[in-house]
Design a protein around this motif. Structure first.
Motif, short mmCIF file in Angstrom:
data_model
loop_
_atom_site.label_atom_id
_atom_site.label_comp_id
_atom_site.label_asym_id
_atom_site.label_seq_id
_atom_site.Cartn_x
_atom_site.Cartn_y
_atom_site.Cartn_z
N SER A 84 -4.08 -22.36 -29.27
CA SER A 84 -4.99 -21.94 -30.36
C SER A 84 -6.39 -21.62 -29.87
O SER A 84 -7.17 -20.97 -30.56
CB SER A 84 -5.06 -23.04 -31.42
N GLY A 85 -6.76 -22.10 -28.70
CA GLY A 85 -8.11 -21.85 -28.19
C GLY A 85 -8.28 -22.47 -26.82
O GLY A 85 -7.44 -23.23 -26.35
N ALA A 86 -9.39 -22.13 -26.18
CA ALA A 86 -9.66 -22.63 -24.83
C ALA A 86 -10.85 -23.56 -24.85
O ALA A 86 -11.76 -23.42 -25.66
CB ALA A 86 -9.92 -21.47 -23.88
N GLY A 87 -10.83 -24.54 -23.93
CA GLY A 87 -11.96 -25.44 -23.78
C GLY A 87 -11.79 -26.73 -24.55
O GLY A 87 -10.70 -27.08 -25.01
N TYR A 88 -12.90 -27.43 -24.68
CA TYR A 88 -12.89 -28.73 -25.36
C TYR A 88 -12.56 -28.56 -26.83
O TYR A 88 -13.01 -27.62 -27.49
CB TYR A 88 -14.26 -29.41 -25.21
N PHE A 89 -11.75 -29.46 -27.37
CA PHE A 89 -11.44 -29.44 -28.80
C PHE A 89 -11.56 -30.84 -29.39
O PHE A 89 -11.36 -31.84 -28.70
CB PHE A 89 -10.04 -28.88 -29.06
N SER A 90 -11.94 -30.89 -30.65
CA SER A 90 -11.98 -32.14 -31.42
C SER A 90 -11.52 -31.81 -32.82
O SER A 90 -12.19 -31.05 -33.53
CB SER A 90 -13.39 -32.74 -31.44
N ARG A 91 -10.37 -32.35 -33.21
CA ARG A 91 -9.78 -32.03 -34.50
C ARG A 91 -9.78 -33.27 -35.39
O ARG A 91 -9.61 -34.40 -34.91
CB ARG A 91 -8.35 -31.51 -34.34
#
Length: 364
Positions: A101-108
């Motif tokens: 769904s996307g690149a790099g750091y994620f916080s959901r």
């Protein structure tokens, strides 16, 4: 008129206290979660959906069930216990995250609403998603044997001595051998452990290594750079990896009332500008270290950022109210232009366990 106003006032007061009593008698049911945040670490796009599992226990007398779950992104789907729970029973909530769904750091964020009043809890998943590289040669520029790395060194970052720090490292296999997880071997200091997360790293494909850095086993403070050797038994792949870390001592939170009781390190001055100096002239500065607290201050370590610094300290413990002088000797030989030297003082001051003294100059 006055009597009516008094009557209304009395009714308002009685109403307020009746509501207050009702609120005090009402116990808001809550769930007890084992954790409210899961770190998925580094996730490769080709690994597919990653699962984070949250466990909870129902501790109230009322019958409970999860009524609704919201997420803040279409990249997450949720499955959860749909049974009705009585006191003492537990359930699970599983969150699936799609790394494509996307690149790099994620916080959901995941919001869980129960059927009982006051049950609306917030959970989190976090990590770093890495998409496939369209040009491996350009992406993994650092070559160590058959393996490609994005960076030349592994920076573990801040490590505290209360628990080990984990760091995932992405690698690309430019060789012709399959690198199996159970065939990895390494040689290095006991406080560093290396493992392979992906079962196999195929030729012309990537995988993940994991570095574990144990600050307690390191038994020292400050910045360090170590080297570990890695090889796979069933291949000719052999590499050396540089691992960097900043090790700090952990201090548990303490009450505000103890602020003036604990040891307190004060540095005076915190910065000294030598202005223009000659490269042939050794500079000597004295820095005053004081203990403004009411407990004994322990100087754990004094560390400079250069071999050009010589640091001398007369003692490592200071009684409350005591001061000593740290002697800083700077040899600017071989340097030219604007220069800044950092001196780090590690102590048992729980509020500021690491403090910095700056020595600035312009070397001719």
């Amino acid at each position: 008129m006055i009597r009516i106003e008094k009557t209304l006032y009395t009714l308002l007061i009685l109403s307020f206290f009746s509501q207050l009593t009702l609120a005090q008698d009402t116990i808001t049911p809550k769930l007890i979660w084992t954790v409210n945040k899961v770190d998925l670490g580094t996730v490769l796009e080709e690994q597919g959906p990653q699962i984070a599992e949250f466990e909870f226990a129902h501790t109230q007398d009322s019958i409970f069930f999860i009524e609704k779950v919201w997420t803040d992104c279409g990249c997450t789907t949720v499955d959860y216990t749909k049974d009705t729970l009585v006191v003492g029973e537990s359930g699970t909530l599983r969150v699936s995250f799609d790394p494509s769904s996307g690149a790099g750091y994620f916080s959901r964020m995941i919001v869980v609403k129960g059927n009982l009043m006051g049950v609306q809890d917030t959970l989190y998943i976090e990590g770093t998603a890495l998409p496939r590289a369209s040009d491996p040669e350009a992406t993994y520029k650092t070559r160590k044997g058959d393996l490609g790395f994005r960076l030349s060194k592994v920076n573990v970052g801040e490590v505290f001595n209360n628990e080990p720090k984990l760091k995932q490292v992405e690698v690309y296999n430019f060789g012709s051998n399959i690198l199996m997880k159970d065939s990895l071997e390494f040689i290095g200091p006991e406080y560093i452990q290396v493992s392979q997360l992906t079962e196999a790293i195929l030729p012309n494909d990537r995988g993940l290594l994991q570095i574990l850095y144990d600050g307690a086993l390191k038994n020292d403070l400050g910045f360090f750079e170590d080297q570990v050797s890695i090889n796979w038994k069933d291949s000719t792949t052999f590499i050396q990896l540089e691992v960097m870390a900043d090790v700090f001592e952990y201090y548990a939170p303490f009450a505000k009332d103890n602020l003036n009781i604990v040891p307190q390190l004060v540095i005076d001055p915190k910065e000294r500008d030598l202005r223009t100096i000659k490269s042939t002239q050794i500079q000597v500065e004295n820095v005053v270290l004081s203990n403004r607290g009411k407990q004994v201050l322990e100087i754990k370590k004094v560390q400079g950022n250069c071999d050009c610094l010589k640091l001398e300290i007369p003692k490592l413990t200071l009684d409350p109210g005591e001061s000593i002088e740290l002697k800083v000797v700077f040899d600017p030989k071989g340097r030219k232009g604007i220069d800044q030297r950092n001196i780090y003082i590690f102590s048992n001051d729980p509020l500021n366990p690491v403090q910095l003294f700056l020595l600035k100059s312009r070397v001719e």
